[in-house]
Design a protein around this motif. Structure first.
Motif, PDB file in Angstrom:
ATOM      1  N   ARG A  34       0.828  -1.226   0.000  1.00  0.00           N
ATOM      2  CA  ARG A  34       0.000   0.000   0.000  1.00  0.00           C
ATOM      3  C   ARG A  34       0.852   1.261   0.000  1.00  0.00           C
ATOM      4  N   LYS A  35       1.861   1.297   0.851  1.00  0.00           N
ATOM      5  CA  LYS A  35       2.689   2.505   0.960  1.00  0.00           C
ATOM      6  C   LYS A  35       3.547   2.723  -0.281  1.00  0.00           C
ATOM      7  N   VAL A  36       4.114   1.662  -0.832  1.00  0.00           N
ATOM      8  CA  VAL A  36       4.921   1.788  -2.051  1.00  0.00           C
ATOM      9  C   VAL A  36       4.023   2.227  -3.209  1.00  0.00           C
ATOM     10  N   ALA A  37       2.815   1.658  -3.303  1.00  0.00           N
ATOM     11  CA  ALA A  37       1.871   2.051  -4.355  1.00  0.00           C
ATOM     12  C   ALA A  37       1.523   3.534  -4.235  1.00  0.00           C
ATOM     13  N   TRP A  38       1.265   3.972  -3.022  1.00  0.00           N
ATOM     14  CA  TRP A  38       0.946   5.388  -2.796  1.00  0.00           C
ATOM     15  C   TRP A  38       2.105   6.279  -3.247  1.00  0.00           C
ATOM     16  N   ARG A  39       3.329   5.892  -2.897  1.00  0.00           N
ATOM     17  CA  ARG A  39       4.504   6.712  -3.226  1.00  0.00           C
ATOM     18  C   ARG A  39       4.748   6.757  -4.726  1.00  0.00           C
ATOM     19  N   ILE A  40       4.566   5.637  -5.416  1.00  0.00           N
ATOM     20  CA  ILE A  40       4.727   5.617  -6.874  1.00  0.00           C
ATOM     21  C   ILE A  40       3.758   6.605  -7.511  1.00  0.00           C
ATOM     22  N   GLN A  41       2.513   6.570  -7.061  1.00  0.00           N
ATOM     23  CA  GLN A  41       1.508   7.477  -7.609  1.00  0.00           C
ATOM     24  C   GLN A  41       1.791   8.922  -7.239  1.00  0.00           C
ATOM     25  N   GLU A  42       2.250   9.149  -6.029  1.00  0.00           N
ATOM     26  CA  GLU A  42       2.571  10.507  -5.599  1.00  0.00           C
ATOM     27  C   GLU A  42       3.675  11.096  -6.474  1.00  0.00           C
ATOM     28  N   LEU A  43       4.693  10.322  -6.746  1.00  0.00           N
ATOM     29  CA  LEU A  43       5.804  10.808  -7.573  1.00  0.00           C
ATOM     30  C   LEU A  43       5.368  11.048  -9.015  1.00  0.00           C
ATOM     31  N   ALA A  44       4.468  10.209  -9.522  1.00  0.00           N
ATOM     32  CA  ALA A  44       4.023  10.346 -10.909  1.00  0.00           C
ATOM     33  C   ALA A  44       3.016  11.477 -11.098  1.00  0.00           C
ATOM     34  N   TYR A  45       2.117  11.636 -10.141  1.00  0.00           N
ATOM     35  CA  TYR A  45       0.990  12.565 -10.324  1.00  0.00           C
ATOM     36  C   TYR A  45       0.966  13.726  -9.351  1.00  0.00           C
ATOM     37  N   GLY A  46       1.850  13.720  -8.365  1.00  0.00           N
ATOM     38  CA  GLY A  46       1.864  14.775  -7.368  1.00  0.00           C
ATOM     39  C   GLY A  46       1.164  14.312  -6.095  1.00  0.00           C
ATOM     40  N   GLY A  47       1.508  14.962  -5.004  1.00  0.00           N
ATOM     41  CA  GLY A  47       0.940  14.601  -3.709  1.00  0.00           C
ATOM     42  C   GLY A  47      -0.330  15.364  -3.418  1.00  0.00           C
TER      43      GLY A  47
END
Length: 69
Positions: A48-61
């Motif tokens: 869950r946390k790695v998935a969240w971070r991948i998306q955050e880096l790609a699309y912004g936080g």
């Protein structure tokens, strides 16, 4: 628009691969994404946390306003 589609495909592929990764692989990926070691060795937590971070880096936080709430 082409770049966004490529980013989306890359993110989707990365996210799809996470559940099949071992805890050791997830921890290694965590090390590449975060500046601190993981707080847990629980696979579901790591995914869950790695998935969240991948998306955050790609699309912004989250916007600051949302984080403050």
């Amino acid at each position: 628009e082409v770049e966004t589609a490529m980013t989306n495909k890359s993110v989707i592929n990365q996210l799809a691969a996470l559940p099949d990764m071992s805890v050791a692989e997830l921890k290694k990926m965590w090390g590449n994404l975060f500046e601190t070691p993981p707080q847990s060795s629980n696979k579901d937590f790591l995914v869950r946390k790695v998935a969240w971070r991948i998306q955050e880096l790609a699309y912004g936080g989250l916007p600051d306003e949302t984080r403050q709430k």
